[in-house]
Design a protein around this motif. Sequence first.
Motif, PDB file in Angstrom:
ATOM      1  N   PRO A  18       0.816  -1.236   0.000  1.00 25.90           N
ATOM      2  CA  PRO A  18       0.000   0.000   0.000  1.00 25.90           C
ATOM      3  C   PRO A  18       0.838   1.270   0.000  1.00 25.90           C
ATOM      4  N   ALA A  19       2.092   1.173   0.446  1.00 22.26           N
ATOM      5  CA  ALA A  19       2.959   2.350   0.475  1.00 22.26           C
ATOM      6  C   ALA A  19       3.250   2.866  -0.926  1.00 22.26           C
ATOM      7  N   LEU A  20       3.150   2.002  -1.945  1.00 20.13           N
ATOM      8  CA  LEU A  20       3.381   2.433  -3.319  1.00 20.13           C
ATOM      9  C   LEU A  20       2.365   3.503  -3.726  1.00 20.13           C
ATOM     10  N   VAL A  21       1.146   3.396  -3.195  1.00 18.62           N
ATOM     11  CA  VAL A  21       0.121   4.412  -3.460  1.00 18.62           C
ATOM     12  C   VAL A  21       0.391   5.661  -2.633  1.00 18.62           C
ATOM     13  N   ILE A  22       0.760   5.469  -1.364  1.00 21.38           N
ATOM     14  CA  ILE A  22       1.023   6.599  -0.486  1.00 21.38           C
ATOM     15  C   ILE A  22       2.164   7.455  -1.008  1.00 21.38           C
ATOM     16  N   LEU A  23       3.205   6.816  -1.517  1.00 25.01           N
ATOM     17  CA  LEU A  23       4.371   7.549  -1.996  1.00 25.01           C
ATOM     18  C   LEU A  23       4.061   8.398  -3.228  1.00 25.01           C
ATOM     19  N   SER A  24       2.952   8.101  -3.900  1.00 28.17           N
ATOM     20  CA  SER A  24       2.589   8.854  -5.106  1.00 28.17           C
ATOM     21  C   SER A  24       1.730  10.078  -4.803  1.00 28.17           C
ATOM     22  N   MET A  25       1.470  10.370  -3.532  1.00 26.98           N
ATOM     23  CA  MET A  25       0.582  11.486  -3.201  1.00 26.98           C
ATOM     24  C   MET A  25       1.216  12.813  -3.611  1.00 26.98           C
ATOM     25  N   PRO A  26       0.423  13.698  -4.242  1.00 29.31           N
ATOM     26  CA  PRO A  26       0.942  15.008  -4.664  1.00 29.31           C
ATOM     27  C   PRO A  26       1.434  15.836  -3.480  1.00 29.31           C
ATOM     28  N   GLU A  27       0.711  15.779  -2.368  1.00 24.83           N
ATOM     29  CA  GLU A  27       1.113  16.489  -1.156  1.00 24.83           C
ATOM     30  C   GLU A  27       2.152  15.654  -0.406  1.00 24.83           C
ATOM     31  N   GLN A  28       3.365  16.165  -0.302  1.00 25.63           N
ATOM     32  CA  GLN A  28       4.474  15.388   0.236  1.00 25.63           C
ATOM     33  C   GLN A  28       4.678  15.540   1.744  1.00 25.63           C
ATOM     34  N   SER A  29       3.908  16.392   2.393  1.00 28.76           N
ATOM     35  CA  SER A  29       4.088  16.571   3.833  1.00 28.76           C
ATOM     36  C   SER A  29       3.760  15.270   4.568  1.00 28.76           C
ATOM     37  N   GLY A  30       4.629  14.901   5.466  1.00 24.66           N
ATOM     38  CA  GLY A  30       4.472  13.659   6.215  1.00 24.66           C
ATOM     39  C   GLY A  30       5.216  12.492   5.614  1.00 24.66           C
ATOM     40  N   LEU A  31       5.725  12.644   4.390  1.00 24.47           N
ATOM     41  CA  LEU A  31       6.396  11.531   3.716  1.00 24.47           C
ATOM     42  C   LEU A  31       7.662  11.111   4.456  1.00 24.47           C
ATOM     43  N   CYS A  32       8.403  12.081   4.955  1.00 21.85           N
ATOM     44  CA  CYS A  32       9.642  11.771   5.673  1.00 21.85           C
ATOM     45  C   CYS A  32       9.349  10.914   6.903  1.00 21.85           C
ATOM     46  N   GLU A  33       8.319  11.306   7.667  1.00 19.60           N
ATOM     47  CA  GLU A  33       7.955  10.544   8.861  1.00 19.60           C
ATOM     48  C   GLU A  33       7.489   9.134   8.503  1.00 19.60           C
ATOM     49  N   LEU A  34       6.751   9.003   7.396  1.00 21.22           N
ATOM     50  CA  LEU A  34       6.295   7.689   6.964  1.00 21.22           C
ATOM     51  C   LEU A  34       7.472   6.780   6.636  1.00 21.22           C
ATOM     52  N   LEU A  35       8.485   7.329   5.982  1.00 20.45           N
ATOM     53  CA  LEU A  35       9.660   6.541   5.630  1.00 20.45           C
ATOM     54  C   LEU A  35      10.466   6.162   6.873  1.00 20.45           C
ATOM     55  N   VAL A  36      10.586   7.089   7.815  1.00 24.50           N
ATOM     56  CA  VAL A  36      11.326   6.798   9.046  1.00 24.50           C
ATOM     57  C   VAL A  36      10.615   5.714   9.852  1.00 24.50           C
ATOM     58  N   GLY A  37       9.293   5.829   9.978  1.00 30.30           N
ATOM     59  CA  GLY A  37       8.529   4.813  10.693  1.00 30.30           C
ATOM     60  C   GLY A  37       8.639   3.457  10.024  1.00 30.30           C
ATOM     61  N   GLY A  38       8.545   3.439   8.698  1.00 30.56           N
ATOM     62  CA  GLY A  38       8.691   2.187   7.961  1.00 30.56           C
ATOM     63  C   GLY A  38      10.065   1.575   8.148  1.00 30.56           C
ATOM     64  N   ALA A  39      11.094   2.425   8.198  1.00 24.11           N
ATOM     65  CA  ALA A  39      12.457   1.932   8.415  1.00 24.11           C
ATOM     66  C   ALA A  39      12.585   1.288   9.792  1.00 24.11           C
ATOM     67  N   CYS A  40      11.908   1.848  10.794  1.00 19.09           N
ATOM     68  CA  CYS A  40      11.938   1.253  12.139  1.00 19.09           C
ATOM     69  C   CYS A  40      11.357  -0.157  12.128  1.00 19.09           C
ATOM     70  N   TYR A  41      10.224  -0.324  11.440  1.00 21.14           N
ATOM     71  CA  TYR A  41       9.627  -1.659  11.340  1.00 21.14           C
ATOM     72  C   TYR A  41      10.570  -2.634  10.638  1.00 21.14           C
ATOM     73  N   CYS A  42      11.176  -2.182   9.545  1.00 17.21           N
ATOM     74  CA  CYS A  42      12.055  -3.067   8.774  1.00 17.21           C
ATOM     75  C   CYS A  42      13.290  -3.461   9.574  1.00 17.21           C
ATOM     76  N   LEU A  43      13.881  -2.515  10.284  1.00 12.74           N
ATOM     77  CA  LEU A  43      15.044  -2.830  11.102  1.00 12.74           C
ATOM     78  C   LEU A  43      14.675  -3.767  12.245  1.00 12.74           C
ATOM     79  N   GLY A  44      13.472  -3.589  12.772  1.00 13.03           N
ATOM     80  CA  GLY A  44      13.025  -4.447  13.861  1.00 13.03           C
ATOM     81  C   GLY A  44      12.860  -5.894  13.465  1.00 13.03           C
ATOM     82  N   ILE A  45      12.607  -6.156  12.188  1.00 15.76           N
ATOM     83  CA  ILE A  45      12.435  -7.530  11.717  1.00 15.76           C
ATOM     84  C   ILE A  45      13.686  -8.362  12.003  1.00 15.76           C
ATOM     85  N   VAL A  46      14.848  -7.710  11.963  1.00 18.85           N
ATOM     86  CA  VAL A  46      16.100  -8.418  12.263  1.00 18.85           C
ATOM     87  C   VAL A  46      16.027  -9.056  13.650  1.00 18.85           C
TER      88      VAL A  46
END
Length: 239
Positions: free
Chosen positions: A169-197
């Motif tokens: 679903p992030a593929l749709v979110i990343l295409s949003m014209p309004e980019q505010s909040g995108l940085c936080e979304l990527l940081v949060g997603g990175a936390c989940y991915c790192l936690g998988i380790v």
Amino acid sequence: VKKVNLRGSVCYRFMNNRVPPHKRYQPTEYEHAANCATHALWIIPSLLGSSVLHFHSEDQWERLSAWVYGAGLSSLFIISTLFHTVAWKKSHLRSVEHCFHMCDRMVIYFFIAASYAPWLNLRELGPWACHMRWLVWVMASFGTTYVFFFHERYKIMELICYTVMGVFPALVILSMPEQSGLCELLVGGACYCLGIVFFKSDGIVPFAHAIWHLFVAVGAAVHYYAIWRYLYTQTVVLL
């Protein structure tokens, strides 16, 4: 850290031995306590945070999105805490523990779908957004059904399902014209991915599952901030 018991066998205070893929890791007493505490501490904040979003809601879609997201966020920490408490104190009740473990795994799919709900409902995302609004819940339904029938049978497949559910679903979110909040979304997603380790490091890293819980909590906190800041209080902040 380890100690030797009276019969000479080695037992670990902070970590037990790693188990084969087809078996469940048995945490130590300290790990059980950490597993409970690292999500129990977030129950009250998640409930209060959900109430804050409701308070800032101005229309039906905002209220619905706040309710869905708040339910997913709170359920994640509540069910996780209940399962780890049962696994710690009532592990002899095998059927009860198994039921809570299934619920713990199922609620992750609900949480992922709920986390996307505010962005899919309240942001202008283009033609694919309207399809992703219901597709994300179809994916969550398939995930919960998979857990019901194949719980703990194919652990790698479960991990793949969670990852696909989180990324697609992030593929749709990343295409949003309004980019505010995108940085936080990527940081949060990175936390989940790192936690998988750490999610797959039981028996290798002491308190691995509790560390995974902390990554989840941080990722959820970052995503909550983005939702609160850019979807519910943006007008107030701009003023």
